[in-house]
Design a protein around this motif. Structure first.
Motif, PDB file in Angstrom:
ATOM      1  N   ARG A   1       1.800  12.220  -9.815  1.00 54.19           N
ATOM      2  CA  ARG A   1       0.996  13.442  -9.799  1.00 54.19           C
ATOM      3  C   ARG A   1       1.826  14.700  -9.513  1.00 54.19           C
ATOM      4  O   ARG A   1       1.654  15.730 -10.159  1.00 54.19           O
ATOM      5  N   THR A   2       2.748  14.601  -8.514  1.00 58.30           N
ATOM      6  CA  THR A   2       3.423  15.802  -8.034  1.00 58.30           C
ATOM      7  C   THR A   2       4.932  15.830  -8.265  1.00 58.30           C
ATOM      8  O   THR A   2       5.553  16.869  -8.058  1.00 58.30           O
ATOM      9  N   ALA A   3       5.524  14.712  -8.635  1.00 62.79           N
ATOM     10  CA  ALA A   3       6.981  14.578  -8.787  1.00 62.79           C
ATOM     11  C   ALA A   3       7.698  14.830  -7.463  1.00 62.79           C
ATOM     12  O   ALA A   3       8.823  15.287  -7.431  1.00 62.79           O
ATOM     13  N   ARG A   4       7.032  14.518  -6.375  1.00 63.99           N
ATOM     14  CA  ARG A   4       7.604  14.663  -5.036  1.00 63.99           C
ATOM     15  C   ARG A   4       7.367  13.378  -4.254  1.00 63.99           C
ATOM     16  O   ARG A   4       6.442  12.634  -4.526  1.00 63.99           O
ATOM     17  N   MET A   5       8.219  13.155  -3.270  1.00 66.95           N
ATOM     18  CA  MET A   5       8.061  12.020  -2.378  1.00 66.95           C
ATOM     19  C   MET A   5       8.141  12.549  -0.944  1.00 66.95           C
ATOM     20  O   MET A   5       9.220  12.913  -0.485  1.00 66.95           O
ATOM     21  N   PRO A   6       7.002  12.638  -0.251  1.00 67.14           N
ATOM     22  CA  PRO A   6       7.007  13.224   1.093  1.00 67.14           C
ATOM     23  C   PRO A   6       7.863  12.415   2.076  1.00 67.14           C
ATOM     24  O   PRO A   6       7.941  11.187   1.989  1.00 67.14           O
TER      25      PRO A   6
ATOM     26  N   SER B   1       9.623   6.124  -8.340  1.00 67.82           N
ATOM     27  CA  SER B   1       8.778   5.254  -7.525  1.00 67.82           C
ATOM     28  C   SER B   1       8.242   4.077  -8.338  1.00 67.82           C
ATOM     29  O   SER B   1       7.895   3.037  -7.760  1.00 67.82           O
ATOM     30  N   LEU B   2       8.197   4.196  -9.647  1.00 70.46           N
ATOM     31  CA  LEU B   2       7.717   3.098 -10.488  1.00 70.46           C
ATOM     32  C   LEU B   2       8.639   1.886 -10.434  1.00 70.46           C
ATOM     33  O   LEU B   2       8.183   0.778 -10.103  1.00 70.46           O
TER      34      LEU B   2
ATOM     35  N   ALA C   1      16.431  12.385  -3.457  1.00 73.91           N
ATOM     36  CA  ALA C   1      16.643  11.924  -2.085  1.00 73.91           C
ATOM     37  C   ALA C   1      15.456  11.108  -1.571  1.00 73.91           C
ATOM     38  O   ALA C   1      15.640  10.118  -0.864  1.00 73.91           O
ATOM     39  N   GLY C   2      14.248  11.508  -1.914  1.00 75.64           N
ATOM     40  CA  GLY C   2      13.074  10.752  -1.490  1.00 75.64           C
ATOM     41  C   GLY C   2      13.064   9.353  -2.075  1.00 75.64           C
ATOM     42  O   GLY C   2      12.714   8.382  -1.400  1.00 75.64           O
ATOM     43  N   ALA C   3      13.455   9.238  -3.329  1.00 79.49           N
ATOM     44  CA  ALA C   3      13.515   7.925  -3.972  1.00 79.49           C
ATOM     45  C   ALA C   3      14.581   7.052  -3.329  1.00 79.49           C
ATOM     46  O   ALA C   3      14.385   5.848  -3.158  1.00 79.49           O
ATOM     47  N   VAL C   4      15.700   7.652  -2.938  1.00 77.85           N
ATOM     48  CA  VAL C   4      16.763   6.893  -2.262  1.00 77.85           C
ATOM     49  C   VAL C   4      16.238   6.334  -0.947  1.00 77.85           C
ATOM     50  O   VAL C   4      16.435   5.157  -0.627  1.00 77.85           O
TER      51      VAL C   4
ATOM     52  N   ALA D   1       0.832  -1.202   0.000  1.00 81.42           N
ATOM     53  CA  ALA D   1       0.000   0.000   0.000  1.00 81.42           C
ATOM     54  C   ALA D   1       0.874   1.263   0.000  1.00 81.42           C
ATOM     55  O   ALA D   1       0.571   2.235  -0.701  1.00 81.42           O
ATOM     56  N   VAL D   2       1.962   1.244   0.763  1.00 85.42           N
ATOM     57  CA  VAL D   2       2.881   2.384   0.794  1.00 85.42           C
ATOM     58  C   VAL D   2       3.482   2.609  -0.593  1.00 85.42           C
ATOM     59  O   VAL D   2       3.570   3.740  -1.067  1.00 85.42           O
ATOM     60  N   LEU D   3       3.900   1.528  -1.258  1.00 80.79           N
ATOM     61  CA  LEU D   3       4.509   1.657  -2.587  1.00 80.79           C
ATOM     62  C   LEU D   3       3.517   2.191  -3.617  1.00 80.79           C
ATOM     63  O   LEU D   3       3.870   3.026  -4.446  1.00 80.79           O
ATOM     64  N   ILE D   4       2.289   1.728  -3.557  1.00 82.96           N
ATOM     65  CA  ILE D   4       1.272   2.204  -4.502  1.00 82.96           C
ATOM     66  C   ILE D   4       0.946   3.672  -4.234  1.00 82.96           C
ATOM     67  O   ILE D   4       0.819   4.476  -5.164  1.00 82.96           O
ATOM     68  N   LEU D   5       0.864   4.050  -2.963  1.00 85.32           N
ATOM     69  CA  LEU D   5       0.622   5.450  -2.619  1.00 85.32           C
ATOM     70  C   LEU D   5       1.789   6.330  -3.078  1.00 85.32           C
ATOM     71  O   LEU D   5       1.588   7.413  -3.640  1.00 85.32           O
ATOM     72  N   ALA D   6       2.997   5.866  -2.876  1.00 84.14           N
ATOM     73  CA  ALA D   6       4.181   6.615  -3.318  1.00 84.14           C
ATOM     74  C   ALA D   6       4.159   6.806  -4.832  1.00 84.14           C
ATOM     75  O   ALA D   6       4.481   7.894  -5.334  1.00 84.14           O
ATOM     76  N   LEU D   7       3.787   5.770  -5.550  1.00 85.03           N
ATOM     77  CA  LEU D   7       3.718   5.855  -7.010  1.00 85.03           C
ATOM     78  C   LEU D   7       2.679   6.885  -7.438  1.00 85.03           C
ATOM     79  O   LEU D   7       2.949   7.727  -8.308  1.00 85.03           O
TER      80      LEU D   7
END
Length: 152
Positions: free
Chosen positions: A23-28, A138-139, A77-80, A12-18
């Protein structure tokens, strides 16, 4: 008992991140912290916490490699952080499957995204993936994580 549901929470976390990344090109930051929290819960609720030492090492190795990619501009950095957190939850025996899933997504799905952007993308789109020249990391992280956790 709780530890067996951790992969589903991580999915669920991975799908939400994707969804957020497309949508935003950001990873909170709160989202990239969730895999670490799930790993701690998994260790705390398992019968043998020492069995997760190799997964901890796997996550550390992925983090160091990810920092290297971040340093040369290959990844945000978020993707890392999401990638390293995902690596914590992939059983070590499925590590190579996750690597193949990551590379497969990069070399198969990224060209599809680029083609789609050229075909229907515009600068005024509300979707970052169609408005800007970005590739959602994230994909491949989601592909690696889902394959690594659920491949039998």
């Amino acid at each position: 008992m709780i530890a067996q549901y951790i992969p589903y929470a991580m999915a669920a976390v991975l799908i939400l991140a994707l969804c957020i990344d497309i949508r935003t090109a950001r990873m909170p930051n709160w989202l990239t912290l969730l895999p670490v929290v799930l790993f701690i819960v998994q260790i705390a609720t398992s019968g043998d916490p020492s069995a997760y030492g190799w997964q901890l090492a796997q996550g550390a190795i992925v983090f160091v490699l990810g920092i290297g990619l971040f340093a040369v501009g290959g990844m945000g950095a978020g993707a890392v952080k999401l990638l390293a957190g995902t690596a914590l939850l992939i059983p070590t025996s499925n590590g190579w499957i996750a690597v193949v899933g990551f590379l497969g997504a990069v070399f198969v799905l990224f060209p599809i995204i680029i083609w789609t952007r050229k075909a229907i993308g515009s600068e005024d789109s509300k979707w970052a993936i169609l408005a800007r020249q970005i590739l959602p990391m994230s994909l491949p992280i989601a592909a690696a994580g889902l394959l690594g956790m659920f491949y039998a």
